[in-house]
Write a protein that holds these residues in place. Structure first.
Motif, PDB file in Angstrom:
ATOM      1  N   HIS B  64       0.811  -1.229   0.000  1.00 39.24           N
ATOM      2  CA  HIS B  64       0.000   0.000   0.000  1.00 39.24           C
ATOM      3  C   HIS B  64       0.843   1.278   0.000  1.00 39.24           C
ATOM      4  O   HIS B  64       0.503   2.257  -0.627  1.00 39.24           O
ATOM      5  CB  HIS B  64      -0.957  -0.013   1.195  1.00 39.24           C
ATOM      6  CG  HIS B  64      -0.237  -0.010   2.529  1.00 39.24           C
ATOM      7  ND1 HIS B  64       0.416  -1.124   3.000  1.00 39.24           N
ATOM      8  CD2 HIS B  64      -0.050   0.955   3.457  1.00 39.24           C
ATOM      9  CE1 HIS B  64       0.974  -0.834   4.169  1.00 39.24           C
ATOM     10  NE2 HIS B  64       0.701   0.412   4.477  1.00 39.24           N
ATOM     11  N   ARG B  65       1.948   1.265   0.774  1.00 39.11           N
ATOM     12  CA  ARG B  65       2.813   2.456   0.821  1.00 39.11           C
ATOM     13  C   ARG B  65       3.903   2.259  -0.239  1.00 39.11           C
ATOM     14  O   ARG B  65       4.925   1.622   0.009  1.00 39.11           O
ATOM     15  CB  ARG B  65       3.437   2.613   2.223  1.00 39.11           C
ATOM     16  CG  ARG B  65       4.082   3.976   2.441  1.00 39.11           C
ATOM     17  CD  ARG B  65       4.743   4.103   3.813  1.00 39.11           C
ATOM     18  NE  ARG B  65       3.865   3.757   4.908  1.00 39.11           N
ATOM     19  CZ  ARG B  65       2.874   4.519   5.378  1.00 39.11           C
ATOM     20  NH1 ARG B  65       2.650   5.692   4.839  1.00 39.11           N
ATOM     21  NH2 ARG B  65       2.112   4.097   6.371  1.00 39.11           N
ATOM     22  N   SER B 113      -2.627  -4.105  -1.866  1.00 39.61           N
ATOM     23  CA  SER B 113      -3.033  -3.349  -0.682  1.00 39.61           C
ATOM     24  C   SER B 113      -3.432  -4.298   0.439  1.00 39.61           C
ATOM     25  O   SER B 113      -3.786  -3.859   1.529  1.00 39.61           O
ATOM     26  CB  SER B 113      -4.200  -2.432  -1.036  1.00 39.61           C
ATOM     27  OG  SER B 113      -5.217  -3.193  -1.655  1.00 39.61           O
ATOM     28  N   LEU B 115      -2.279  -6.790   3.094  1.00 41.88           N
ATOM     29  CA  LEU B 115      -0.995  -7.059   3.733  1.00 41.88           C
ATOM     30  C   LEU B 115      -0.564  -8.499   3.511  1.00 41.88           C
ATOM     31  O   LEU B 115      -1.335  -9.430   3.753  1.00 41.88           O
ATOM     32  CB  LEU B 115      -1.081  -6.796   5.237  1.00 41.88           C
ATOM     33  CG  LEU B 115      -1.444  -5.372   5.672  1.00 41.88           C
ATOM     34  CD1 LEU B 115      -1.416  -5.264   7.197  1.00 41.88           C
ATOM     35  CD2 LEU B 115      -0.514  -4.344   5.065  1.00 41.88           C
ATOM     36  N   GLY B 144       6.198  -4.462   5.438  1.00 45.82           N
ATOM     37  CA  GLY B 144       6.384  -3.604   6.617  1.00 45.82           C
ATOM     38  C   GLY B 144       6.405  -4.426   7.894  1.00 45.82           C
ATOM     39  O   GLY B 144       6.157  -5.647   7.866  1.00 45.82           O
ATOM     40  N   ASP B 145       6.669  -3.769   9.018  1.00 47.00           N
ATOM     41  CA  ASP B 145       6.689  -4.504  10.291  1.00 47.00           C
ATOM     42  C   ASP B 145       5.280  -4.962  10.666  1.00 47.00           C
ATOM     43  O   ASP B 145       5.124  -5.895  11.447  1.00 47.00           O
ATOM     44  CB  ASP B 145       7.278  -3.631  11.402  1.00 47.00           C
ATOM     45  CG  ASP B 145       6.536  -2.321  11.560  1.00 47.00           C
ATOM     46  OD1 ASP B 145       6.648  -1.472  10.656  1.00 47.00           O
ATOM     47  OD2 ASP B 145       5.821  -2.152  12.569  1.00 47.00           O
ATOM     48  N   GLY B 146       4.256  -4.315  10.069  1.00 45.52           N
ATOM     49  CA  GLY B 146       2.883  -4.777  10.302  1.00 45.52           C
ATOM     50  C   GLY B 146       2.554  -5.940   9.380  1.00 45.52           C
ATOM     51  O   GLY B 146       2.055  -6.978   9.819  1.00 45.52           O
ATOM     52  N   GLU B 150       1.726 -11.218   9.149  1.00 45.30           N
ATOM     53  CA  GLU B 150       0.853 -12.183   8.471  1.00 45.30           C
ATOM     54  C   GLU B 150       1.595 -13.513   8.278  1.00 45.30           C
ATOM     55  O   GLU B 150       2.809 -13.530   8.062  1.00 45.30           O
ATOM     56  CB  GLU B 150       0.429 -11.653   7.088  1.00 45.30           C
ATOM     57  CG  GLU B 150      -0.296 -10.316   7.102  1.00 45.30           C
ATOM     58  CD  GLU B 150      -1.757 -10.420   7.560  1.00 45.30           C
ATOM     59  OE1 GLU B 150      -2.248 -11.546   7.773  1.00 45.30           O
ATOM     60  OE2 GLU B 150      -2.395  -9.361   7.715  1.00 45.30           O
ATOM     61  N   ASN B 174       8.927   0.638  10.446  1.00 47.11           N
ATOM     62  CA  ASN B 174       8.707   1.966  11.023  1.00 47.11           C
ATOM     63  C   ASN B 174       8.046   1.845  12.395  1.00 47.11           C
ATOM     64  O   ASN B 174       7.594   2.827  12.958  1.00 47.11           O
ATOM     65  CB  ASN B 174       7.869   2.858  10.091  1.00 47.11           C
ATOM     66  CG  ASN B 174       6.471   2.307   9.871  1.00 47.11           C
ATOM     67  OD1 ASN B 174       6.108   1.266  10.431  1.00 47.11           O
ATOM     68  ND2 ASN B 174       5.673   2.991   9.070  1.00 47.11           N
ATOM     69  N   TRP B 176       5.293   1.061  13.297  1.00 43.97           N
ATOM     70  CA  TRP B 176       3.861   1.319  13.374  1.00 43.97           C
ATOM     71  C   TRP B 176       3.062   0.445  12.420  1.00 43.97           C
ATOM     72  O   TRP B 176       3.520   0.142  11.321  1.00 43.97           O
ATOM     73  CB  TRP B 176       3.538   2.777  13.030  1.00 43.97           C
ATOM     74  CG  TRP B 176       3.971   3.755  14.083  1.00 43.97           C
ATOM     75  CD1 TRP B 176       5.201   4.338  14.193  1.00 43.97           C
ATOM     76  CD2 TRP B 176       3.183   4.243  15.173  1.00 43.97           C
ATOM     77  NE1 TRP B 176       5.225   5.169  15.281  1.00 43.97           N
ATOM     78  CE2 TRP B 176       3.999   5.138  15.905  1.00 43.97           C
ATOM     79  CE3 TRP B 176       1.866   4.020  15.604  1.00 43.97           C
ATOM     80  CZ2 TRP B 176       3.549   5.810  17.044  1.00 43.97           C
ATOM     81  CZ3 TRP B 176       1.415   4.689  16.730  1.00 43.97           C
ATOM     82  CH2 TRP B 176       2.258   5.564  17.442  1.00 43.97           C
ATOM     83  N   LEU B 178      -0.726   1.166  11.292  1.00 42.27           N
ATOM     84  CA  LEU B 178      -1.808   2.134  11.510  1.00 42.27           C
ATOM     85  C   LEU B 178      -1.553   2.898  12.808  1.00 42.27           C
ATOM     86  O   LEU B 178      -0.561   3.602  12.903  1.00 42.27           O
ATOM     87  CB  LEU B 178      -3.167   1.429  11.509  1.00 42.27           C
ATOM     88  CG  LEU B 178      -3.753   1.154  10.122  1.00 42.27           C
ATOM     89  CD1 LEU B 178      -4.868   0.126  10.184  1.00 42.27           C
ATOM     90  CD2 LEU B 178      -4.301   2.420   9.509  1.00 42.27           C
TER      91      LEU B 178
HETATM   92  C1  LIG Z   1      -4.826  -8.381   5.319  1.00 38.46           C
HETATM   93  C2  LIG Z   1      -4.897  -6.947   5.763  1.00 38.46           C
HETATM   94  N1  LIG Z   1      -5.151  -6.652   7.070  1.00 38.46           N
HETATM   95  C3  LIG Z   1      -5.226  -5.375   7.478  1.00 38.46           C
HETATM   96  C4  LIG Z   1      -5.060  -4.351   6.594  1.00 38.46           C
HETATM   97  C5  LIG Z   1      -5.234  -2.895   7.053  1.00 38.46           C
HETATM   98  N2  LIG Z   1      -3.944  -2.179   7.032  1.00 38.46           N
HETATM   99  C6  LIG Z   1      -3.588  -1.392   6.003  1.00 38.46           C
HETATM  100  S1  LIG Z   1      -2.080  -0.709   6.199  1.00 38.46           S
HETATM  101  C7  LIG Z   1      -1.902  -1.423   7.711  1.00 38.46           C
HETATM  102  C8  LIG Z   1      -0.626  -1.210   8.498  1.00 38.46           C
HETATM  103  C9  LIG Z   1       0.486  -1.988   7.959  1.00 38.46           C
HETATM  104  O1  LIG Z   1       1.649  -1.732   8.654  1.00 38.46           O
HETATM  105  P1  LIG Z   1       3.057  -1.923   7.965  1.00 38.46           P
HETATM  106  O2  LIG Z   1       3.094  -3.163   7.175  1.00 38.46           O
HETATM  107  O3  LIG Z   1       4.086  -1.776   9.022  1.00 38.46           O
HETATM  108  O4  LIG Z   1       3.144  -0.731   6.912  1.00 38.46           O
HETATM  109  P2  LIG Z   1       3.123   0.842   7.187  1.00 38.46           P
HETATM  110  O5  LIG Z   1       1.729   1.303   6.924  1.00 38.46           O
HETATM  111  O6  LIG Z   1       3.558   1.073   8.579  1.00 38.46           O
HETATM  112  O7  LIG Z   1       4.066   1.385   6.184  1.00 38.46           O
HETATM  113  C10 LIG Z   1      -3.010  -2.179   8.047  1.00 38.46           C
HETATM  114  C11 LIG Z   1      -3.166  -2.923   9.305  1.00 38.46           C
HETATM  115  C12 LIG Z   1      -4.804  -4.689   5.255  1.00 38.46           C
HETATM  116  N3  LIG Z   1      -4.620  -3.775   4.313  1.00 38.46           N
HETATM  117  N4  LIG Z   1      -4.701  -5.982   4.871  1.00 38.46           N
END
Ligand SMILES: Cc1ncc(C[n+]2csc(CCOP(=O)(O)OP(=O)(O)O)c2C)c(N)n1
Lengths: 311, 311
Positions: B64-65, B113, B115, B144-146, B150, B174, B176, B178
């Motif tokens: 997404h980013r 988009s 994750l 990302g760290d989020g 998965e 980063n 974070w 969200l």
């Molecule tokens: C499967 C899934 N779960 C939740 C989301 C909602 N979501 C979008 S961006 C995000 C944060 C992701 O964090 P990270 O991977 O660290 O990327 P950052 O936004 O910090 O660059 C979340 C939880 C999603 N897009 N896909």
């Protein structure tokens, strides 16, 4: 020849003609090779057969990645319900890339575990559920004719689809009709028999029950037309309505799927809306707690009931 | 070793990327875009380094980013802005907008988009390079760290290692996801140990020095190719653009992390520096080349960009 050996032989044939393909799945060239489904496959040069780890979500993503990278692949899956873990890609990844002209094919081939003895897992027997969510092409293989058509024309056609087979039919003789089947809607539905007294329409994997019923009725001098709907997307029913018009306006719909979301219902509505039937029998599974415990789980049609009701 | 000319070109790309993002932010704040955009202030060093190190034939798969990679690869800022406006003259003909923006001509063949989805698709792309005999090509996947939370993160490393695939996984850490910081949502994951557990490679990048990152990425790429294994590159990043929100409970302002949307505190009028420490890649190059040099380049690029997009 039995159902699974025949399917295996056609797949063997098709993969041997192709180079630079990937055949992958869990235990596909080890042990029983999914009860013979994937036994002895020898794809052409620079191809790979991969016994993968148990990572269905990733395996599905890998198939789409291969397709984007211009390499065709088939992902064989031992049980349809395992595909639940790959649904995210079937919806989200495919929706993102389906707009572009595909460079290669990606086909998922799951076994629908409909023999019943797997208990709760057998309650997931309706490929359409996996297809309707994102309008994915999906096909069932029920006999020699659709096996030939689908495996030769669809398995490596650029793009994505799911082609499923039925575990219940594995050891049974593959159904073969004397006359070549009439493929309609580009092989999405087939007409196997052309009688004028009634029309039997089979959904999911209920062709064997439909054929049995037609044979019983034939003994009573009732000649039926027999159609099987192999694609699981809802589509225009015109061709079926047309046949219904020639079969005394008597229709029997058979659907062995256990889902609440069935396209056979759409056909039923269409027949009624268009005033195409005088008498119709709609035979499908009734929800039962039995679905969640191991049992023979056969879809049994009471032929006498059909005869008494319709004739 | 990079020549001084090469270094200047890299600095130029980095400043251009920062200016491009600031201009997009200005337009975003004025309501020019309907699609949700995740800006990436502070991510410029790793993005420029990755794009620099990528060889022809390498794939890059994003999430997404993705502005930091896409904008640097775009034909121009104008094309990129047009994409966000969903115009046919955009980088991807207005078909993808922001969160799924790809640019196959530049090797960016998939952006998810969702994750984690790009990890398995990247794994498949890497497998496609192997099948096609492209022995010197790798696939980069940015996560990302989020997103690495998965399950497919684990599965994709496992699959790539098992099949000897040189997959470079860039983890932009980063802290974070969200609105939750890492410690607010999960335990620490020692990626070095996790990578070791799979027998795959690991590099840790901090400090935002684009030249150091280029060095490290070149090494990681070479090692992944030599050892035919996945390589995790964990990059410590601060996503800049945070602000303080005054509430009754927080009269001095409560810290708000920047996740997506317009960044209220970043303005063209304030120039290209956002922070005065190593969290900001612009500050880091400024330490090496001097503020005067950077400011001069800033004004040159700004003039060019203004002509391009007529602001
Ligand atoms: C499967 C899934 N779960 C939740 C989301 C909602 N979501 C979008 S961006 C995000 C944060 C992701 O964090 P990270 O991977 O660290 O990327 P950052 O936004 O910090 O660059 C979340 C939880 C999603 N897009 N896909």
């Amino acid at each position: 020849m039995n159902y699974i050996s025949y399917i295996n032989s056609v797949i063997s044939d098709e993969v041997s003609k192709r180079e630079k393909i990937v055949l992958f799945g869990q235990n596909i060239s080890a042990g029983s090779c999914i009860s013979g489904f994937t036994r002895g496959l020898k794809p052409g040069e620079r191809s790979m057969i991969i016994n993968t780890p148990n990572v269905e979500n990733t395996q599905t993503g890998v198939g789409f990645g291969l397709m984007l990278g211009g390499v065709s692949s088939v992902f064989f899956v031992k049980q349809l319900d395992f595909m639940l873990l790959g649904m995210d890609h079937i919806v989200n990844t495919y929706n993102l890339i389906r707009k572009d002209v595909p460079k290669a094919s990606f086909t998922i081939m799951p076994v629908v575990v409909d023999s019943g003895y797997e208990g709760p897992q057998s309650s997931c027997n309706h490929l359409s559920d996996f297809c309707s969510i994102s309008h994915v092409d999906g096909f069932t293989i029920t006999n020699k004719h659709d096996a030939d058509y689908l495996l030769k024309n669809e398995m490596f056609r650029p793009g994505f689809r799911i082609i499923s087979i039925s575990q219940r039919l594995f050891k049974t003789n593959i159904i073969e009709f004397d006359k070549e089947a009439e493929a309609m809607e580009g092989g999405r539905m087939y007409k196997y028999l052309s009688g004028n007294d009634a029309l039997v329409v089979c959904f999911n994997f209920s062709l064997p029950q439909g054929l049995d019923l037609c044979n019983s009725l034939q003994k009573k001098k009732i000649d039926c037309s027999l159609i099987s709907i192999n694609t699981l997307l809802p589509f225009a029913w015109d061709k079926v309505l047309e046949v219904a018009g020639k079969t005394n306006r008597k229709v029997i719909i058979l659907d062995d799927s256990k889902s609440a979301n069935v396209s056979s219902m759409a056909l039923r509505c269409s027949l009624l809306e268009n005033g195409c039937v005088d008498k119709m029998l709609y035979l499908k599974r009734e929800f039962s707690e039995e679905w969640f415990i191991p049992n023979p789980d056969s879809f049994v049609i009471n032929h006498d009931h059909v005869i008494n009701y319709l004739f | 070793m990079l020549s001084i000319e090469q270094k200047h070109k890299i600095v130029r790309r980095l400043i251009k990327l920062r200016i491009g993002q600031i201009i997009i932010n200005e337009k975003y704040r004025k309501g020019s875009f309907k699609v949700p955009i995740h800006l990436a202030f502070g991510h410029e060093a790793i993005a420029i380094a990755t794009n620099f190190v990528r060889a022809k034939g390498d794939f890059l798969v994003l999430s997404h980013r993705n502005i930091q990679y896409n904008l640097d690869s775009a034909l121009s800022l104008r094309h990129h802005i047009h994409e966000y406006m969903l115009s046919p003259t955009g980088t991807s003909h207005g078909k993808h907008g922001s969160m799924n923006l790809m640019n196959p001509r530049e090797g960016i063949v998939y952006t998810s988009s969702i994750l984690g989805n790009n990890l398995s698709v990247g794994t498949g792309l890497s497998l496609s390079q192997k099948i096609k005999g492209l022995e010197n090509s790798v696939t980069f996947v940015v996560t990302g760290d989020g997103a690495m939370e998965e399950g497919t993160f684990y599965e994709s490393i496992e699959f790539s290692k098992s099949n000897r695939l040189p997959l470079l996984i860039i983890i932009e850490n980063n802290e974070w996801s969200l609105a939750t910081k890492r410690h607010e949502r999960r335990c620490n994951i020692e990626l070095k140990k996790l990578s070791e557990a799979f027998g795959s490679g690991y590099s840790h990048l901090t400090g935002n020095n684009v030249f150091h990152y280029i060095d490290e990425l070149q090494k990681a790429r070479a090692n992944a190719l030599k050892n035919l294994c996945p390589w995790c590159i964990e990059v410590q990043i601060s996503t800049l653009g945070d602000w303080r929100m005054k509430t009754q409970e927080h009269p001095d302002g409560k810290f708000v992390n920047y996740h997506g949307g317009p960044a209220p505190t970043v303005e063209l009028a304030k120039g290209i520096y956002i922070e005065n420490d190593s969290r900001d890649p612009v500050h880091v190059i400024s330490c090496e080349f001097g503020e005067e040099f950077i400011r001069k380049m800033e004004s040159e690029i700004l003039n060019e960009v203004k002509m391009d997009i007529e602001i």
